[in-house]
Design a protein around this motif. Structure first.
Motif, short mmCIF file in Angstrom:
data_model
loop_
_atom_site.label_atom_id
_atom_site.label_comp_id
_atom_site.label_asym_id
_atom_site.label_seq_id
_atom_site.Cartn_x
_atom_site.Cartn_y
_atom_site.Cartn_z
N LYS A 190 48.18 31.09 39.39
CA LYS A 190 49.34 30.28 39.77
C LYS A 190 49.50 30.30 41.29
N ASP A 191 49.71 29.13 41.89
CA ASP A 191 49.90 29.00 43.35
C ASP A 191 48.67 29.37 44.17
N LEU A 192 47.49 29.38 43.55
CA LEU A 192 46.28 29.60 44.33
C LEU A 192 46.15 28.46 45.33
N GLY A 193 45.92 28.79 46.60
CA GLY A 193 45.88 27.75 47.64
C GLY A 193 44.59 27.79 48.44
N LEU A 194 44.45 26.82 49.32
CA LEU A 194 43.23 26.75 50.13
C LEU A 194 43.06 28.01 50.99
N GLU A 195 44.18 28.59 51.44
CA GLU A 195 44.05 29.78 52.31
C GLU A 195 43.40 30.94 51.54
N HIS A 196 43.53 30.92 50.19
CA HIS A 196 42.87 31.96 49.40
C HIS A 196 41.37 31.67 49.29
N LEU A 197 41.06 30.39 49.07
CA LEU A 197 39.65 30.01 48.91
C LEU A 197 38.83 30.35 50.14
N LEU A 198 39.45 30.24 51.31
CA LEU A 198 38.72 30.53 52.55
C LEU A 198 38.19 31.96 52.57
N HIS A 199 38.86 32.84 51.79
CA HIS A 199 38.44 34.25 51.79
C HIS A 199 37.48 34.56 50.65
N LEU A 200 37.19 33.54 49.84
CA LEU A 200 36.31 33.77 48.69
C LEU A 200 34.87 33.42 49.04
N SER A 201 34.19 34.28 49.72
CA SER A 201 32.78 34.04 50.04
C SER A 201 31.93 34.50 48.86
N PRO A 202 30.67 34.07 48.79
CA PRO A 202 29.80 34.59 47.73
C PRO A 202 29.74 36.12 47.72
N SER A 203 29.79 36.74 48.89
CA SER A 203 29.69 38.22 48.87
C SER A 203 30.95 38.85 48.28
N VAL A 204 32.10 38.23 48.48
CA VAL A 204 33.35 38.72 47.85
C VAL A 204 33.24 38.53 46.33
N ALA A 205 32.76 37.36 45.92
CA ALA A 205 32.62 37.08 44.48
C ALA A 205 31.66 38.09 43.85
N GLN A 206 30.58 38.33 44.54
CA GLN A 206 29.56 39.26 44.01
C GLN A 206 30.14 40.66 43.84
N LYS A 207 30.93 41.11 44.82
CA LYS A 207 31.53 42.44 44.73
C LYS A 207 32.55 42.51 43.59
N MET A 208 33.31 41.43 43.44
CA MET A 208 34.32 41.40 42.37
C MET A 208 33.65 41.53 41.01
N ILE A 209 32.57 40.79 40.82
CA ILE A 209 31.84 40.85 39.55
C ILE A 209 31.19 42.23 39.38
N ALA A 210 30.69 42.79 40.48
CA ALA A 210 30.11 44.14 40.41
C ALA A 210 31.16 45.13 39.89
N LEU A 211 32.39 45.01 40.41
CA LEU A 211 33.44 45.94 40.00
C LEU A 211 33.86 45.72 38.55
N LEU A 212 33.88 44.47 38.13
CA LEU A 212 34.37 44.21 36.77
C LEU A 212 33.27 44.25 35.73
N VAL A 213 32.01 44.05 36.13
CA VAL A 213 30.98 43.87 35.11
C VAL A 213 29.81 44.85 35.22
N THR A 214 29.23 44.99 36.41
CA THR A 214 27.92 45.64 36.45
C THR A 214 27.91 47.05 37.03
N SER A 215 28.93 47.44 37.78
CA SER A 215 28.75 48.65 38.59
C SER A 215 29.82 49.72 38.44
N MET A 216 30.65 49.63 37.40
CA MET A 216 31.65 50.70 37.22
C MET A 216 31.50 51.29 35.81
N PRO A 217 31.76 52.60 35.68
CA PRO A 217 31.58 53.23 34.37
C PRO A 217 32.75 52.93 33.42
#
Length: 299
Positions: free
Chosen positions: A178-205
């Motif tokens: 809700k209320d996601l804006g362009l200023e948020h998207l500017l901070h969503l680089s592929p490396s941020v996305a990759q780290k987020m997925i690492a934390l939620l999917v591949t790299s935490m016990p």
């Protein structure tokens, strides 16, 4: 009427980690056995895993006691090779992202609670999952850095991975856009996305059993394009997009296990309440020691 209204009151909610094996309810014990955990051979499997780690020598865990290794085995259904892959990607992630662990003071992350960007519910859903909730629309990048969001997520994930119930069941995440804006998207680089997925999917016990996206707007498609390359097939099956239709979310999580904002019955509980718990209940406990061994500083 007072008696009636009192009987409908929610039970008192306490921010408390369930860190003992004795706290595992019977129904979850049965699930753990269906996942490959066998009380009779458990010790042998852990010993086998320990030897496997020494033989393969691809990563050096900072601990290899039973209790520590068990959470990696539980997160990968007691399959030794998969548990080893997880262990190595966990240490690789740590090695590549030292700034999220070393010299991090969890109590300095209180501002994330004040901004309500993320939290974990002190209660569990009907399956025994804790619920990690991100409200990205509330995020003000000029006040809270992306790195702090990662640090705060890691503190919650590491704490959750100390709970046997969570080791067995995993957790679920709600991304409220809700209320996601362009200023948020500017901070969503592929490396941020990759780290987020690492934390939620591949790299935490600790497993993420499902990822629920709610209240997304037209910007979601742009954000999702950045995430898509990092989402594997297994995760795609556990990704549910609900829009503002909370009855769709309720098919997965009972309303009595959700905050009121998602058609549930609970208040919102701030991230800072977990920090308070760490500060008051966990001083000089095994939780504190476990967290300090990871590099976190509590003083």
């Amino acid at each position: 009427t007072t008696a009636l209204s009192q009987s409908h009151k929610m039970p008192a909610i306490e921010h408390k980690l369930n860190i003992t094996e004795e706290e595992i309810p019977e129904n979850i014990r049965i699930i753990s056995e269906s996942q490959g955990e066998c009380p009779k051979t458990k010790k042998e499997t852990i010993a086998e895993f320990r030897n496997y780690i020494l033989d393969h020598n691809k990563c050096q865990p900072h601990r290899n006691d039973d209790k520590y290794l068990e959470k990696f085995l539980r997160a990968r259904y007691w399959k030794i090779d998969n548990s080893y892959k997880l262990l190595c990607s966990y240490y690789k992630f740590r090695e590549e992202n030292k700034k999220f662990y070393e010299k991090v003071r969890p109590f300095d992350l209180r501002h994330l609670g004040d901004e309500n960007i993320l939290t974990v519910t002190p209660y569990r859903d009907q399956h025994g999952h804790r619920i990690l909730i991100y409200r990205f629309g509330l995020w003000r990048p000029n006040r809270v850095t992306v790195d702090d969001i990662f640090r705060a997520t890691i503190v919650l994930q590491e704490l959750g991975s100390l709970e046997p119930i969570s080791q067995i069941m995993g957790g679920v995440a709600i991304f409220d856009l809700k209320d996601l804006g362009l200023e948020h998207l500017l901070h969503l680089s592929p490396s941020v996305a990759q780290k987020m997925i690492a934390l939620l999917v591949t790299s935490m016990p600790i497993r993420t059993s499902a990822l629920h996206i709610v209240n997304q707007n037209w910007l979601f498609n742009a954000a999702f394009k950045i995430f898509k390359p990092f989402i594997n097939a297994a995760m795609r099956e556990r990704l549910f997009i609900h829009g503002s239709d909370m009855s769709s979310l309720h098919k997965h999580i009972n309303p009595e296990n959700l905050p009121k904002r998602y058609g549930g019955m609970h208040e919102d509980y701030s991230y800072t309440l977990w920090l308070d718990m760490l500060q008051h209940q966990c001083i000089n406990t095994s939780v504190h020691k476990d967290m300090e061994q990871l590099g976190f500083i509590f003083e």
